[in-house]
Design a protein around this motif. Structure first.
Motif, PDB file in Angstrom:
ATOM      1  N   GLY A 137       0.842  -1.197   0.000  1.00 56.15           N
ATOM      2  CA  GLY A 137       0.000   0.000   0.000  1.00 56.15           C
ATOM      3  C   GLY A 137       0.865   1.230   0.000  1.00 56.15           C
ATOM      4  N   VAL A 140       4.092   4.217   4.429  1.00 48.39           N
ATOM      5  CA  VAL A 140       5.424   3.719   4.780  1.00 48.39           C
ATOM      6  C   VAL A 140       5.389   3.040   6.145  1.00 48.39           C
ATOM      7  CG1 VAL A 140       7.839   4.347   5.140  1.00 48.39           C
ATOM      8  CG2 VAL A 140       6.484   5.552   3.417  1.00 48.39           C
ATOM      9  N   GLY A 144       9.985  -3.936   6.290  1.00 53.47           N
ATOM     10  CA  GLY A 144       9.243  -4.816   5.389  1.00 53.47           C
ATOM     11  C   GLY A 144       8.628  -6.038   6.051  1.00 53.47           C
TER      12      GLY A 144
HETATM   13  N1  ADE Z   1       8.233  -1.379   3.663  1.00 48.31           N
HETATM   14  C1  ADE Z   1       7.869  -0.214   4.221  1.00 48.31           C
HETATM   15  N2  ADE Z   1       6.646   0.158   3.840  1.00 48.31           N
HETATM   16  C2  ADE Z   1       6.195  -0.813   2.994  1.00 48.31           C
HETATM   17  C3  ADE Z   1       5.005  -1.006   2.245  1.00 48.31           C
HETATM   18  N3  ADE Z   1       3.998  -0.128   2.289  1.00 48.31           N
HETATM   19  N4  ADE Z   1       4.901  -2.110   1.481  1.00 48.31           N
HETATM   20  C4  ADE Z   1       5.918  -2.986   1.412  1.00 48.31           C
HETATM   21  N5  ADE Z   1       7.063  -2.864   2.091  1.00 48.31           N
HETATM   22  C5  ADE Z   1       7.209  -1.784   2.868  1.00 48.31           C
END
Ligand code: ADE
Length: 239
Positions: A137, A140, A144
């Motif tokens: 999405g 942030v 991960g």
């Molecule tokens: N790492 C930090 N934010 C993320 C996100 N929205 N999707 C995938 N990995 C991320």
């Protein structure tokens, strides 16, 4: 299928692995394993990240550290590996995860998920070591790992038998069986609650009518979601 998750926090996945559908999938021979970047760093003191060239806030995961961890795991140059298996870097700017991408990944025999931390990855990891960039999405996260769990959850529940008999991943929201539309509404007992009745057709026992009502509801939900976002109920002032 086998999934390797590269992370600084493998222990976060203990809870994830205790979920029933994940346990089912692992019990059927699918594999979920973890590689801690820190265990393979060539740098002293367990260092894995560094300050960004050009300045700016935060720390960036180093390309040499990720390469060392991948070489330790696969015994080969990661630039060649990414032509043999999907190496997916989790990053907010990547391809948005949807049911089509989940189906695509679920059909792979092997997946590598690279979790970033802090400000994310040195760009050369994305360019040269990963085959894909995936986002759950446009926001942030601190890293991960939660995104990797989302991917593993969605991909493992598509594996035959992961959900058990009583559930099915075939006809659910956004699946091909529903033409990519959201799923129709479900109801259970009581048939009437506070004057909120279950639609008569669902109590009728008429399977063809139930089927066409459900497909119509999916279509209407799809239309509604494509137009205006649903407003939450108006909130009164706090007492
Ligand atoms: N790492 C930090 N934010 C993320 C996100 N929205 N999707 C995938 N990995 C991320």
């Amino acid at each position: 299928m086998e999934i390797d998750v590269f992370t600084l926090f493998p222990e976060w996945f203990d809870w994830f692995e205790s979920q029933r559908h994940v346990r089912n999938a692992l019990g059927q021979g699918h594999r979920l394993e973890y590689v801690n970047y820190r265990d393979h760093t060539p740098l002293s003191g367990g260092q894995v990240d560094d300050t960004p060239f050009g300045g700016g806030a935060g720390m960036v995961l180093r390309v040499d550290v990720v390469e060392a961890a991948m070489r330790a795991r696969y015994g080969q140059d990661p630039t060649a590996l990414r032509t043999q298996r999907r190496v997916v870097a989790l990053t907010p700017g990547g391809r948005i995860l949807d049911d089509d991408l989940v189906e695509e990944l679920a059909a792979e025999p092997a997946l590598t998920l690279l979790c970033g931390r802090y400000e994310g990855f040195d760009e050369r990891i994305l360019e040269h070591l990963a085959s894909d960039r995936l986002s759950i999405g446009r926001y942030v996260l601190a890293g991960g790992e939660l995104a990797a769990m989302v991917v593993c959850d969605a991909v493992l529940r598509k594996q035959p038998g992961a959900l058990g008999h009583e559930e099915s991943a075939v006809e659910e929201s956004f699946s091909r069986a529903l033409g990519g539309l959201p799923e129709y509404p479900h109801y259970t007992r009581p048939a009437d609650y506070r004057g909120w009745p279950v639609p008569d057709v669902l109590l009728s026992g008429h399977h063809a009518n139930i089927r066409s009502w459900r497909l119509e509801q999916s279509r209407l939900r799809g239309e509604r979601e494509a137009s205006t976002p649903e407003e939450p109920p108006a909130r009164g002032s706090l007492p």
